[in-house]
Design a protein around this motif. Structure first.
Motif, PDB file in Angstrom:
ATOM      1  N   ASN A 224       0.766  -0.962  -0.255  1.00  0.00           N
ATOM      2  CA  ASN A 224      -0.071   0.299  -0.265  1.00  0.00           C
ATOM      3  C   ASN A 224       1.232   1.155   0.712  1.00  0.00           C
ATOM      4  N   PRO A 225       0.964   2.131  -0.984  1.00  0.00           N
ATOM      5  CA  PRO A 225       1.966   2.945  -1.176  1.00  0.00           C
ATOM      6  C   PRO A 225       1.329   4.239  -0.236  1.00  0.00           C
ATOM      7  N   ASP A 226      -0.194   4.166   0.318  1.00  0.00           N
ATOM      8  CA  ASP A 226      -0.052   5.038   0.584  1.00  0.00           C
ATOM      9  C   ASP A 226      -0.366   5.214   2.472  1.00  0.00           C
ATOM     10  N   THR A 227       0.833   4.555   2.733  1.00  0.00           N
ATOM     11  CA  THR A 227       0.568   4.581   4.510  1.00  0.00           C
ATOM     12  C   THR A 227       2.655   4.874   4.782  1.00  0.00           C
ATOM     13  N   ASN A 228       2.521   5.647   5.378  1.00  0.00           N
ATOM     14  CA  ASN A 228       4.120   5.998   5.196  1.00  0.00           C
ATOM     15  C   ASN A 228       5.380   5.809   5.969  1.00  0.00           C
ATOM     16  N   ASP A 229       4.018   5.640   7.415  1.00  0.00           N
ATOM     17  CA  ASP A 229       4.647   5.245   8.546  1.00  0.00           C
ATOM     18  C   ASP A 229       4.770   4.403   9.298  1.00  0.00           C
ATOM     19  N   PHE A 230       4.655   3.845  10.307  1.00  0.00           N
ATOM     20  CA  PHE A 230       4.743   2.616  11.008  1.00  0.00           C
ATOM     21  C   PHE A 230       3.444   3.300  12.597  1.00  0.00           C
ATOM     22  N   GLY A 231       4.305   4.040  13.173  1.00  0.00           N
ATOM     23  CA  GLY A 231       3.309   4.341  14.559  1.00  0.00           C
ATOM     24  C   GLY A 231       1.990   5.554  13.798  1.00  0.00           C
ATOM     25  N   LYS A 232       1.892   6.295  12.995  1.00  0.00           N
ATOM     26  CA  LYS A 232       0.763   6.479  12.694  1.00  0.00           C
ATOM     27  C   LYS A 232      -0.959   6.331  11.883  1.00  0.00           C
ATOM     28  N   GLU A 233      -0.185   4.881  10.965  1.00  0.00           N
ATOM     29  CA  GLU A 233      -0.919   4.123   9.884  1.00  0.00           C
ATOM     30  C   GLU A 233      -0.796   2.485   9.714  1.00  0.00           C
ATOM     31  N   ILE A 234       0.375   2.333   9.756  1.00  0.00           N
ATOM     32  CA  ILE A 234       0.091   0.863   9.460  1.00  0.00           C
ATOM     33  C   ILE A 234      -0.580   0.312  11.181  1.00  0.00           C
ATOM     34  N   ILE A 235       0.775   0.519  12.529  1.00  0.00           N
ATOM     35  CA  ILE A 235       0.109  -0.203  12.983  1.00  0.00           C
ATOM     36  C   ILE A 235      -0.973   0.197  13.531  1.00  0.00           C
ATOM     37  N   PRO A 236      -2.099   1.534  13.818  1.00  0.00           N
ATOM     38  CA  PRO A 236      -3.961   1.964  14.153  1.00  0.00           C
ATOM     39  C   PRO A 236      -4.539   0.407  13.165  1.00  0.00           C
ATOM     40  N   GLN A 237      -3.801   0.391  11.595  1.00  0.00           N
ATOM     41  CA  GLN A 237      -4.481   0.155  10.926  1.00  0.00           C
ATOM     42  C   GLN A 237      -4.238  -1.494  10.636  1.00  0.00           C
ATOM     43  N   ALA A 238      -3.754  -2.496  10.769  1.00  0.00           N
ATOM     44  CA  ALA A 238      -2.944  -3.544  11.520  1.00  0.00           C
ATOM     45  C   ALA A 238      -3.855  -4.436  12.158  1.00  0.00           C
ATOM     46  N   ILE A 239      -3.846  -3.679  13.566  1.00  0.00           N
ATOM     47  CA  ILE A 239      -4.390  -4.216  14.595  1.00  0.00           C
ATOM     48  C   ILE A 239      -5.512  -4.578  14.659  1.00  0.00           C
ATOM     49  N   GLU A 240      -6.718  -4.158  13.607  1.00  0.00           N
ATOM     50  CA  GLU A 240      -7.693  -4.117  13.265  1.00  0.00           C
ATOM     51  C   GLU A 240      -7.916  -6.069  12.632  1.00  0.00           C
ATOM     52  N   ASN A 241      -7.105  -6.530  11.974  1.00  0.00           N
ATOM     53  CA  ASN A 241      -7.254  -7.473  11.285  1.00  0.00           C
ATOM     54  C   ASN A 241      -5.554  -8.631  11.030  1.00  0.00           C
ATOM     55  N   HIS A 242      -5.100  -8.138  12.389  1.00  0.00           N
ATOM     56  CA  HIS A 242      -3.767  -8.806  12.373  1.00  0.00           C
ATOM     57  C   HIS A 242      -3.388  -8.927  13.797  1.00  0.00           C
ATOM     58  N   LYS A 243      -3.479 -10.409  14.722  1.00  0.00           N
ATOM     59  CA  LYS A 243      -2.805 -10.639  15.660  1.00  0.00           C
ATOM     60  C   LYS A 243      -1.756 -10.169  16.148  1.00  0.00           C
ATOM     61  N   THR A 244      -1.725  -8.776  16.800  1.00  0.00           N
ATOM     62  CA  THR A 244      -0.374  -7.793  17.412  1.00  0.00           C
ATOM     63  C   THR A 244      -0.317  -7.935  18.729  1.00  0.00           C
ATOM     64  N   LEU A 245       0.939  -8.386  18.794  1.00  0.00           N
ATOM     65  CA  LEU A 245       1.326  -8.758  20.418  1.00  0.00           C
ATOM     66  C   LEU A 245       1.942  -7.503  21.454  1.00  0.00           C
TER      67      LEU A 245
END
Length: 421
Positions: A224-245
């Protein structure tokens, strides 16, 4: 061994403007610390001590000194697959831009990572001071069946607004995440951090910017080229669909984000029992140098950390870190100071031949307090530098005052008799 399946990715950060002027001519990971190391040595050493020996360091600003340091420092067996490589931002068919954020840096470098056989990507920051064995975090990630793990650190309310905060369920699975919340939101973001942390008022779980991603998920998220930052975009979006410990860490950890935190972290090494303990079985590695022992004449030392190859005639050195090859003249008083040292020696023959009036180091009868002296500086005789909150922030060609700390710029010459503060 599971760590044969782990690839280390160290993020060098952006321009490092908050550490200016230390980052004027070098990238953040290349900034010297503790008199003989560089910041990048910390994450690299943590990886080596955790048997992770394939690492990339991503950078885009002033990367020459970083590249030179890594090339001269980290040599592994010819028959080993171990390596530490610097990847600077580069133009490719897919992108002609510099890194736009932490995730974009990883995205633009993926074609290099995928040349390696790995199951897990361990993503680290290049400007943090800590000692962590990643084995426990990796094992818990595998055993829990997580797709992402985030190292977390309990913080107090004052610091909480500077971090990404998260909440977990009873199995340490992250259920919600917010990046740098305002003070009015904090009451909703307290976590069960344990009795010891609560007693210290550290009620909020902050992301340390240390992540483990499963390989396939990282590839998917980087599409996804629209996500540039782990803290601001990747992590908040990923925790909804992927198990994050959440992996909670309670040891010493300092985010070296500005001059004040950098200064205090270095001077903290002079404590009787420093929170960041260099005197430990787990070494911090750096460039091997063939230097003589340091020598002193008539000096009183109190809470001082002294690097190799120094020649010191100072009257007194108190609560100071003195870097390699430093020279300090007679009757000088140095306190609350980090002197980075020199990259080379200046011989008496060179001084005479080049008619050098002020040698590298600190001259005679100087008074230096609350100061950072960058590499290869020349401070003449009878100079008085008295840092503190009484001085306003200012910048000149040779020094900068930032929050009461006087920073002498790299290669600067301070004339004899100068008074600062």
């Amino acid at each position: 061994m599971v760590n044969d399946k782990v690839l280390g990715i160290i993020l060098g950060g952006g321009q490092g403007s908050r550490l200016y002027p230390l980052t004027k001519d070098r990238s953040k990971p290349a900034v010297p610390i503790a008199g003989k190391y560089r910041l990048v040595d910390i994450p690299i050493s943590n990886c080596i001590n955790s048997d992770i020996k394939r690492m990339y360091v991503l950078t885009q600003f002033n990367s020459a000194s970083l590249n030179k340091h890594i090339t001269n420092t980290y040599h592994f067996s010819f028959f080993s697959s171990a390596f530490v490589d610097v990847l600077a931002a580069e133009q490719t068919i897919n992108s002609d831009q510099w890194f736009q954020g932490t995730a974009d840096a990883v995205r633009q470098s993926m074609h290099h990572f995928l040349q390696n056989d790995f199951e897990y990507a361990l993503i680290l920051s290049g400007d943090q001071l800590y000692q962590m064995d990643f084995n426990d975090m990796i094992n818990k990630h595998r055993e829990s069946g997580a797709e992402i793990s985030i190292a977390t650190y309990p913080v107090n309310a004052k610091d909480a607004t500077s971090f990404g905060l998260l909440k977990t369920n009873d199995e340490d699975v992250i259920t919600s995440f917010i990046e740098k919340p305002g003070e009015e939101l904090l009451p909703n973001w307290t976590s069960d951090v344990g009795e010891n942390m609560k007693a210290q008022g550290r009620d909020y779980l902050a992301s340390m910017g240390i992540y483990i991603f499963n390989r396939e998920l990282l590839i998917k998220l980087m599409d996804n080229p629209d996500t540039n930052d782990f803290g601001k975009e990747i992590i908040p979006q990923a925790i909804e669909n992927h198990k994050t410990l959440s992996y909670q860490y309670e040891g010493y950890w300092e985010d070296i984000g500005n001059i004040d935190s950098f200064f205090e972290a270095n001077l903290g090494l002079t404590d009787d029992v420093p929170e960041f303990n260099l005197y430990d079985a787990k070494s911090v590695y750096t460039r091997a140098r063939v230097l003589p022992t340091s020598k002193f004449a008539g000096s009183i030392l109190n809470k001082a950390v002294i690097g190799d190859g120094c020649i010191i005639h100072a009257e007194k050195i108190e609560r100071c870190v003195i870097g390699i090859r430093s020279r300090i003249g007679k009757n000088s008083l140095i306190s609350n100071t980090y002197m980075m040292g020199n990259d080379y020696y200046e011989t008496l023959e060179e001084v005479a031949k080049n008619k050098i009036d002020i040698m590298m180091g600190i001259g005679d009868r100087c008074y230096i307090h609350n100061c950072i002296i960058d590499k290869n500086c020349r401070i003449g005789d009878d100079v008085r530098i008295n840092g503190g909150t009484h001085i306003e922030n200012v910048e000149t060609d040779t020094y900068m005052v930032k929050d009461g700390i006087v920073v002498i710029k790299k290669d600067a010459t301070i004339p004899k008799g100068t008074i600062i503060g």
